[in-house]
Design a protein around this motif. Structure first.
Motif, short mmCIF file in Angstrom:
data_model
loop_
_atom_site.label_atom_id
_atom_site.label_comp_id
_atom_site.label_asym_id
_atom_site.label_seq_id
_atom_site.Cartn_x
_atom_site.Cartn_y
_atom_site.Cartn_z
N ASP A 1 -3.34 -4.89 2.08
CA ASP A 1 -3.06 -4.13 0.69
C ASP A 1 -3.73 -6.01 -0.43
OD1 ASP A 1 0.20 -3.96 -1.08
OD2 ASP A 1 -0.64 -5.57 0.44
N TRP B 1 1.79 -0.75 4.51
CA TRP B 1 1.89 -0.78 3.00
C TRP B 1 1.74 0.80 2.96
CZ3 TRP B 1 -2.98 0.31 0.16
CH2 TRP B 1 -3.83 -0.38 0.80
N GLN B 2 2.06 1.94 1.77
CA GLN B 2 1.39 3.49 1.58
C GLN B 2 0.32 2.65 0.12
OE1 GLN B 2 2.80 5.60 -2.20
NE2 GLN B 2 4.52 6.56 -0.43
N VAL B 3 -0.92 3.60 1.54
CA VAL B 3 -1.72 3.45 0.50
C VAL B 3 -2.13 4.66 -0.83
CG1 VAL B 3 -4.96 3.25 1.09
CG2 VAL B 3 -3.67 3.21 2.40
N PHE B 4 -1.58 5.42 0.04
CA PHE B 4 -1.58 6.91 -1.70
C PHE B 4 -0.91 8.51 -1.04
CE2 PHE B 4 -3.95 10.40 0.37
CZ PHE B 4 -4.83 9.78 1.08
N GLU C 1 0.20 12.21 2.13
CA GLU C 1 0.74 10.47 2.14
C GLU C 1 -0.40 9.66 2.77
OE1 GLU C 1 4.64 7.99 1.40
OE2 GLU C 1 4.18 9.58 3.95
N ARG D 1 -0.48 5.81 4.79
CA ARG D 1 0.43 4.70 5.53
C ARG D 1 -0.73 3.69 6.10
NH1 ARG D 1 6.10 5.10 7.07
NH2 ARG D 1 5.29 7.10 7.42
N THR E 1 -0.30 8.32 -6.28
CA THR E 1 0.18 6.72 -7.07
C THR E 1 0.16 5.96 -5.66
OG1 THR E 1 1.97 8.18 -5.63
CG2 THR E 1 1.86 8.62 -8.56
N SER E 2 0.58 5.32 -5.41
CA SER E 2 0.22 4.24 -4.49
C SER E 2 1.80 2.67 -5.24
CB SER E 2 -1.02 3.27 -3.95
OG SER E 2 -0.70 2.35 -3.24
N THR E 3 2.68 2.66 -3.91
CA THR E 3 3.39 1.90 -3.78
C THR E 3 2.99 0.35 -3.38
OG1 THR E 3 4.21 1.62 -2.05
CG2 THR E 3 5.11 3.28 -3.61
N LYS F 1 -8.43 0.56 -6.79
CA LYS F 1 -8.80 2.11 -6.73
C LYS F 1 -9.44 2.24 -7.49
CE LYS F 1 -4.13 3.92 -8.41
NZ LYS F 1 -2.77 4.22 -8.00
#
Lengths: 197, 313
Positions: free
Chosen positions: B132, B139-142, B245, B247, B267-269, B280
């Protein structure tokens, strides 16, 4: 004998009175009927509707295949006119573009004359720019209207109908440049007025 | 003598009756002409054509500006900003059109009731790894994706972990994990096995392994292809139920490009660059409009939905 003479005069007077009544009635009847050479008829309205349909069809087709859009951009930014014009617009002839061919096929083939104008809204008000001018329309002219949205990044078109690198936003003389809003687009109103020659 | 008297009076009466008949004929003729003229009057048809033309102009004009705004937008910005931009653009278009229609004594107005947004996640720096923006490898993409329309990756063989056997967790292979609301999970390992880009996928439909000798492998997880060839059960997106989700794990071991088109907001972290990779990008997919057209002879109020296709910006 005296009675016969009196009756003769009586007859004459009555006949004259009758004639006057008839004449007055006929005159009044024609007056209220109001039939004159200028009285509209079904035939006139039908012809105007037909012309309107033809004009609408030409504009709709030009919008559908983007040829109208391309014609609006057929601009010589150096000369400050449409390409291949002497007076800045085309006089009694179509633009040498695909849309111009459509105008010729769709309108002249029916013996119709036309004026084609582009109107834009600027800070100073509405500006009319002639594209094709064939003269003053007659009383039986009809008008068809459509809108085309141009973008700041739309490129002007060379005389050979290829794209230039000059965008509307960077053009020096293009008629719609100063009408661009902050979002980079301009709504161009197209008016096609058509009449029978 | 009496006969003579009668003749004169008959003449007069006849003349008067003829006059009355003529008057009645004149009135009937007038009524006929008037009805004919009214029937031939095309003003109502013209007014209807005008409004159809205006609505068509709304359709084309609003579509044009939404597509243009989508194409111009290439950075990470909040969804609310995109919605506000759209309202402003439509308002401006409406004002310009209204000014020109006012010349005909016609009032027009277009307002935005609702804006539907979709999301495009882009990584177009081919030399950058799939971390990221903060460099996180895991990481969480979305999350909360309502649906995925496009999921294409072009993975370079250069940064992939070299393995002679299957990948397992914690072995460093780049891993792509999709999980949905029902708990179903898909895992795709991508590694360099004997000089070939090799995919090992474990999906709700089963497992599959595909490889390509190309230096850059094009993976399509919607159509389930690798370099254009179908790879069984690789159509992972269709095997999951929304919301989904995505990742990444071991993202430092993969480089190339990818693009993911998602229906709606997510959403995304994970962190995104504003201009770099990944970013994004919110895009407008549809707007619901209220349209008003008021001319001297016709008034129209209605709703209109403009939908922009997946290929439009």
């Amino acid at each position: 004998m005296a009675v016969l003479s009196d009756r003769g005069q009586g007859f004459t007077l009555e006949a004259i009175l009758a004639a006057m009544v008839l004449l007055t009635t006929i005159t009044f009847a024609f007056y209220i009927a109001g039939i004159t050479p200028n009285t509209p008829s079904t035939a006139d309205a039908s012809v105007e509707q037909q012309h309107r349909s033809i004009a609408d069809g030409v504009l709709d087709a030009g919008v559908a295949d983007d040829s109208l859009h391309a014609t609006l951009l057929y601009w010589n930014d150096t000369a400050g006119t449409f390409h291949e014009t002497n007076d800045g617009y085309y006089i009694s002839q179509p633009p040498p573009t695909a849309f111009g061919e459509r105008l010729d096929r769709g309108l002249r083939a029916y013996g119709l004359q036309y004026n084609l104008d582009a109107l834009v809204v600027t800070d100073d008000g509405i500006e009319r720019h002639r594209i094709v001018h064939s003269g003053t329309p007659t009383d039986h002219a009809v008008r068809s209207v459509t809108t085309v949205t141009l973008l700041a990044e739309d490129e002007l078109i060379f005389a050979n109908e290829t794209s230039s690198n000059t965008t509307i936003a960077t053009a020096d003389t293009f008629y719609a440049t100063k009408a661009l809003d902050e979002d980079g687009h301009v709504v161009v109103r197209i008016e096609l007025v058509v009449w029978q020659t | 003598m009496t006969r003579g008297h009668d003749r004169g009076q008959l003449l007069l009466i006849t003349a008067i009756m003829l006059a009355i008949v003529l008057l009645m004929l004149a009135v009937m003729l007038n009524v006929t002409i008037l009805a004919d003229a009214l029937a031939a009057d095309g003003s109502t048809a013209d007014a209807e054509r005008d409004i159809v033309g205006y609505l068509d102009g709304v359709d084309r004009g609003i579509t044009t500006i939404i597509v243009a705004n989508n194409e111009r937008r290439n950075s990470t910005i909040p969804y609310e900003v995109v919605v506000a931009e759209t309202r402003t653009s439509v308002h401006s278009w409406s004002d310009q059109a209204a000014a020109s229609y006012l010349r005909d004594g016609t009032y027009t107005n277009v307002t935005v009731d609702e804006v539907d947004v979709r999301t495009r996640i882009v990584h177009d720096n081919a030399s950058a790894t799939f971390t990221d923006a903060d460099g996180a490898a895991n990481w969480q993409v979305f999350a909360d994706a309502p649906g995925i329309d496009v999921f294409e990756l072009n993975i370079s063989r250069d940064d992939l972990v070299e393995r002679n056997a299957s990948c397992s967790p914690d072995e460093g292979c780049f891993e792509l994990i999709i999980q949905d609301v029902d708990g179903a999970t898909s895992r795709v390992y991508v590694a360099n096995r004997s000089g070939e880009i090799t995919l090992e996928a474990s999906t709700p439909a089963g497992t599959t392994t595909c490889s390509t000798p190309a230096a850059v492998g094009k993976i399509d997880l919607v159509n389930g292809t690798l370099d254009g060839d179908v790879c069984d059960r690789l159509d992972i997106v269709d095997q999951h139920t929304a919301p989904m989700e995505l990742r990444y794990a071991n993202a430092t071991n993969a480089s190339g490009t990818y693009v993911i088109d998602i229906e709606g907001q997510v959403t995304s972290t994970g962190a995104f660059h504003t201009e770099g990779s990944p970013r994004k990008i919110p895009l407008v997919s549809a707007v619901n409009l209220s349209v008003t057209y008021r001319s001297p002879s016709l008034e129209y109020h209605g709703a209109k939905t403009i939908t922009v296709g997946d290929g439009d910006g």
